[in-house]
Design a protein around this motif. Sequence first.
Motif, PDB file in Angstrom:
ATOM      1  N   LEU A 193     -14.054 -43.342  82.663  1.00  8.77           N
ATOM      2  CA  LEU A 193     -12.774 -42.347  83.481  1.00  8.77           C
ATOM      3  C   LEU A 193     -12.945 -41.260  83.223  1.00  8.77           C
ATOM      4  CD1 LEU A 193     -10.453 -42.375  85.195  1.00  8.77           C
ATOM      5  CD2 LEU A 193      -9.240 -43.330  83.448  1.00  8.77           C
ATOM      6  N   ALA A 194     -13.515 -40.423  83.902  1.00  6.50           N
ATOM      7  CA  ALA A 194     -13.373 -38.801  83.774  1.00  6.50           C
ATOM      8  C   ALA A 194     -11.935 -38.452  84.243  1.00  6.50           C
ATOM      9  CB  ALA A 194     -14.253 -38.049  84.610  1.00  6.50           C
ATOM     10  N   LEU A 195     -11.286 -37.842  83.268  1.00  5.58           N
ATOM     11  CA  LEU A 195      -9.984 -37.014  83.701  1.00  5.58           C
ATOM     12  C   LEU A 195     -10.057 -35.655  84.543  1.00  5.58           C
ATOM     13  CD1 LEU A 195      -8.137 -37.809  80.417  1.00  5.58           C
ATOM     14  CD2 LEU A 195      -8.101 -39.190  82.504  1.00  5.58           C
ATOM     15  N   THR A 196      -9.441 -35.513  85.541  1.00  4.54           N
ATOM     16  CA  THR A 196      -9.915 -34.295  86.370  1.00  4.54           C
ATOM     17  C   THR A 196      -8.919 -33.289  86.142  1.00  4.54           C
ATOM     18  OG1 THR A 196      -8.520 -35.361  88.223  1.00  4.54           O
ATOM     19  CG2 THR A 196     -10.881 -35.626  88.282  1.00  4.54           C
ATOM     20  N   ASP A 197      -7.842 -33.727  85.255  1.00  7.73           N
ATOM     21  CA  ASP A 197      -7.051 -32.504  84.668  1.00  7.73           C
ATOM     22  C   ASP A 197      -7.393 -32.619  83.092  1.00  7.73           C
ATOM     23  OD1 ASP A 197      -5.307 -31.881  86.997  1.00  7.73           O
ATOM     24  OD2 ASP A 197      -5.007 -33.819  86.896  1.00  7.73           O
ATOM     25  N   ARG A 198      -6.674 -31.343  82.564  1.00 14.82           N
ATOM     26  CA  ARG A 198      -7.099 -31.306  81.071  1.00 14.82           C
ATOM     27  C   ARG A 198      -5.656 -31.810  80.544  1.00 14.82           C
ATOM     28  NH1 ARG A 198     -10.937 -25.674  80.497  1.00 14.82           N
ATOM     29  NH2 ARG A 198     -12.799 -26.816  81.264  1.00 14.82           N
TER      30      ARG A 198
ATOM     31  N   THR B  30      -2.824 -26.366  78.560  1.00 13.41           N
ATOM     32  CA  THR B  30      -3.915 -27.219  78.147  1.00 13.41           C
ATOM     33  C   THR B  30      -4.783 -26.669  77.230  1.00 13.41           C
ATOM     34  OG1 THR B  30      -5.273 -26.289  80.184  1.00 13.41           O
ATOM     35  CG2 THR B  30      -3.578 -28.332  80.707  1.00 13.41           C
ATOM     36  N   GLY B  31      -5.795 -27.441  76.990  1.00 14.84           N
ATOM     37  CA  GLY B  31      -6.747 -27.356  75.759  1.00 14.84           C
ATOM     38  C   GLY B  31      -8.142 -26.590  76.702  1.00 14.84           C
ATOM     39  N   THR B  32      -9.224 -26.529  76.032  1.00  8.61           N
ATOM     40  CA  THR B  32     -10.235 -25.837  76.817  1.00  8.61           C
ATOM     41  C   THR B  32     -11.568 -27.077  76.867  1.00  8.61           C
ATOM     42  OG1 THR B  32     -11.119 -25.077  74.555  1.00  8.61           O
ATOM     43  CG2 THR B  32     -10.064 -23.503  75.842  1.00  8.61           C
ATOM     44  N   GLU B  33     -11.194 -28.192  76.624  1.00 10.41           N
ATOM     45  CA  GLU B  33     -12.239 -29.310  76.609  1.00 10.41           C
ATOM     46  C   GLU B  33     -11.762 -30.350  77.733  1.00 10.41           C
ATOM     47  OE1 GLU B  33     -15.220 -30.366  75.639  1.00 10.41           O
ATOM     48  OE2 GLU B  33     -14.909 -30.105  73.446  1.00 10.41           O
ATOM     49  N   ASP B  34     -12.752 -30.815  78.495  1.00 12.41           N
ATOM     50  CA  ASP B  34     -12.458 -31.965  79.153  1.00 12.41           C
ATOM     51  C   ASP B  34     -12.469 -33.235  78.492  1.00 12.41           C
ATOM     52  OD1 ASP B  34     -12.408 -30.266  81.662  1.00 12.41           O
ATOM     53  OD2 ASP B  34     -14.543 -29.972  81.178  1.00 12.41           O
ATOM     54  N   HIS B  35     -11.999 -34.270  79.225  1.00 13.05           N
ATOM     55  CA  HIS B  35     -11.869 -35.609  78.159  1.00 13.05           C
ATOM     56  C   HIS B  35     -11.995 -36.611  79.272  1.00 13.05           C
ATOM     57  CE1 HIS B  35     -10.115 -32.994  75.317  1.00 13.05           C
ATOM     58  NE2 HIS B  35     -10.331 -33.872  74.402  1.00 13.05           N
TER      59      HIS B  35
ATOM     60  N   GLU C 269      -0.856 -36.949  76.389  1.00  9.40           N
ATOM     61  CA  GLU C 269       0.148 -37.283  77.534  1.00  9.40           C
ATOM     62  C   GLU C 269       0.178 -38.505  78.028  1.00  9.40           C
ATOM     63  OE1 GLU C 269       0.869 -32.975  79.283  1.00  9.40           O
ATOM     64  OE2 GLU C 269      -1.161 -33.029  79.269  1.00  9.40           O
ATOM     65  N   PRO C 270       1.441 -38.813  78.497  1.00  8.57           N
ATOM     66  CA  PRO C 270       1.496 -40.304  79.093  1.00  8.57           C
ATOM     67  C   PRO C 270       0.699 -40.219  80.467  1.00  8.57           C
ATOM     68  CG  PRO C 270       3.783 -39.357  78.497  1.00  8.57           C
ATOM     69  CD  PRO C 270       2.579 -38.092  78.156  1.00  8.57           C
ATOM     70  N   TRP C 271       0.564 -39.189  81.486  1.00  8.33           N
ATOM     71  CA  TRP C 271       0.034 -39.359  82.430  1.00  8.33           C
ATOM     72  C   TRP C 271      -1.707 -39.834  82.294  1.00  8.33           C
ATOM     73  CZ3 TRP C 271      -4.608 -36.909  83.257  1.00  8.33           C
ATOM     74  CH2 TRP C 271      -5.103 -35.545  82.673  1.00  8.33           C
ATOM     75  N   ALA C 272      -2.430 -39.455  81.126  1.00  7.38           N
ATOM     76  CA  ALA C 272      -3.701 -39.830  80.791  1.00  7.38           C
ATOM     77  C   ALA C 272      -3.683 -41.390  80.558  1.00  7.38           C
ATOM     78  CB  ALA C 272      -4.138 -39.029  79.728  1.00  7.38           C
ATOM     79  N   VAL C 273      -2.609 -41.917  79.980  1.00 10.34           N
ATOM     80  CA  VAL C 273      -2.364 -43.173  79.439  1.00 10.34           C
ATOM     81  C   VAL C 273      -2.438 -44.186  80.764  1.00 10.34           C
ATOM     82  CG1 VAL C 273      -1.495 -44.869  78.053  1.00 10.34           C
ATOM     83  CG2 VAL C 273      -1.403 -42.463  77.245  1.00 10.34           C
ATOM     84  N   TYR C 274      -1.392 -43.766  81.877  1.00  9.34           N
ATOM     85  CA  TYR C 274      -1.292 -44.395  83.024  1.00  9.34           C
ATOM     86  C   TYR C 274      -2.610 -44.323  83.848  1.00  9.34           C
ATOM     87  CZ  TYR C 274       3.610 -44.982  81.804  1.00  9.34           C
ATOM     88  OH  TYR C 274       4.827 -45.276  81.344  1.00  9.34           O
ATOM     89  N   ALA C 275      -3.270 -43.146  83.784  1.00  7.14           N
ATOM     90  CA  ALA C 275      -4.509 -43.305  84.448  1.00  7.14           C
ATOM     91  C   ALA C 275      -5.453 -44.228  83.910  1.00  7.14           C
ATOM     92  CB  ALA C 275      -5.066 -41.965  84.419  1.00  7.14           C
ATOM     93  N   LEU C 276      -5.468 -44.618  82.585  1.00 17.55           N
ATOM     94  CA  LEU C 276      -6.343 -45.610  82.170  1.00 17.55           C
ATOM     95  C   LEU C 276      -5.944 -46.797  82.608  1.00 17.55           C
ATOM     96  CD1 LEU C 276      -8.501 -46.486  79.984  1.00 17.55           C
ATOM     97  CD2 LEU C 276      -6.623 -46.488  78.406  1.00 17.55           C
ATOM     98  N   ILE C 277      -4.703 -47.088  82.607  1.00 18.60           N
ATOM     99  CA  ILE C 277      -4.112 -48.436  82.793  1.00 18.60           C
ATOM    100  C   ILE C 277      -4.399 -48.776  84.105  1.00 18.60           C
ATOM    101  CG2 ILE C 277      -1.841 -49.618  83.151  1.00 18.60           C
ATOM    102  CD1 ILE C 277      -0.797 -48.237  80.517  1.00 18.60           C
ATOM    103  N   ARG C 278      -4.265 -47.678  85.133  1.00 17.13           N
ATOM    104  CA  ARG C 278      -4.799 -47.961  86.435  1.00 17.13           C
ATOM    105  C   ARG C 278      -6.260 -48.360  86.745  1.00 17.13           C
ATOM    106  NH1 ARG C 278      -1.303 -43.208  87.397  1.00 17.13           N
ATOM    107  NH2 ARG C 278      -3.322 -41.833  87.375  1.00 17.13           N
TER     108      ARG C 278
ATOM    109  N   TYR D  99     -12.433 -41.671  88.423  1.00 15.95           N
ATOM    110  CA  TYR D  99     -11.631 -40.303  88.358  1.00 15.95           C
ATOM    111  C   TYR D  99     -10.386 -40.472  88.447  1.00 15.95           C
ATOM    112  CZ  TYR D  99     -16.654 -38.885  88.765  1.00 15.95           C
ATOM    113  OH  TYR D  99     -18.147 -38.439  88.873  1.00 15.95           O
ATOM    114  N   ASP D 100      -9.698 -39.923  87.747  1.00 14.60           N
ATOM    115  CA  ASP D 100      -8.314 -39.736  87.999  1.00 14.60           C
ATOM    116  C   ASP D 100      -7.519 -38.722  86.952  1.00 14.60           C
ATOM    117  OD1 ASP D 100      -5.716 -40.461  88.742  1.00 14.60           O
ATOM    118  OD2 ASP D 100      -5.755 -42.673  87.765  1.00 14.60           O
ATOM    119  N   GLY D 101      -6.336 -38.294  87.621  1.00 16.81           N
ATOM    120  CA  GLY D 101      -5.886 -37.120  86.855  1.00 16.81           C
ATOM    121  C   GLY D 101      -4.378 -37.370  86.965  1.00 16.81           C
ATOM    122  N   ARG D 102      -3.562 -36.403  87.043  1.00 15.50           N
ATOM    123  CA  ARG D 102      -2.332 -36.404  87.298  1.00 15.50           C
ATOM    124  C   ARG D 102      -1.725 -37.171  88.485  1.00 15.50           C
ATOM    125  NH1 ARG D 102       0.483 -33.094  83.325  1.00 15.50           N
ATOM    126  NH2 ARG D 102      -1.034 -31.823  82.151  1.00 15.50           N
ATOM    127  N   GLU D 103      -2.331 -36.953  89.314  1.00 13.63           N
ATOM    128  CA  GLU D 103      -2.167 -37.570  90.679  1.00 13.63           C
ATOM    129  C   GLU D 103      -3.453 -38.346  91.286  1.00 13.63           C
ATOM    130  OE1 GLU D 103      -0.123 -34.946  93.247  1.00 13.63           O
ATOM    131  OE2 GLU D 103       1.802 -34.864  91.839  1.00 13.63           O
TER     132      GLU D 103
END
Length: 212
Positions: free
Chosen positions: A152-157, A166-171, A19-28, A190-194
């Motif tokens: 970078l731990a994603l706080t949303d799945r 969403t799936g059942t795995e954290d990434h 999903e794009p939000w996970a890519v933008y979290a990485l870029i931030r 740490y970052d997520g959708r927001e």
Amino acid sequence: MTVTASNYALKENDLYETEPWAVYALIRSLKKLGLWRCGKIWEPAAGNHALMEPFLSSGANTVLASDIATYSKPHAFHFDFLSDDFPITEMGDFDLITNPPYGHRNFVASKFAAKALQRCPGVVALLLTAKFDFGSTRSHLFRDNPKFRAKLALTDRISWEGNGETGTEDHAWYIWGPVGGRRRQPVVMYDGREGCTFKEKPKPRNLRAIKK
């Protein structure tokens, strides 16, 4: 969170679109670390190019897409990243960012990470399971690797099906950078959708500075 078995059936060639939000979290996070260089990015497990638009819209000059298979969008070239060949002998300076295949017990992902660090002179960022850095068999990728810079731990799945479920795995994104000067302490972000928070990992007692 407890990780349970996924209900999703495996797709051919493991096509799971990020999903794009996970890519933008990485870029931030790359920007916070001073590692977003806006240069050439190689995406070697490109699938249907889900990562490419966030890269380009964030200022990347060039994004090279490759994969072992063709889906609905053409790649710059086809390449089995786990092979011993190297497709472009004059790549120059580039970064490597991708969501690689995992395989059973993350065995394929481990090989993919090792190949990426061997081939890429710049930044490497891989989207993997949140516990991928656990275990002594991967210490060469993390604890004993001077290139390792951040997790970078994603706080949303992530919704791999693109339908909001969403799936059942954290990434998490794992980030390596060029070595230079004193060894930088890895950080956890740490970052997520927001939103985004940041903290530094405790300094290991046995860590020594690496000189030029």
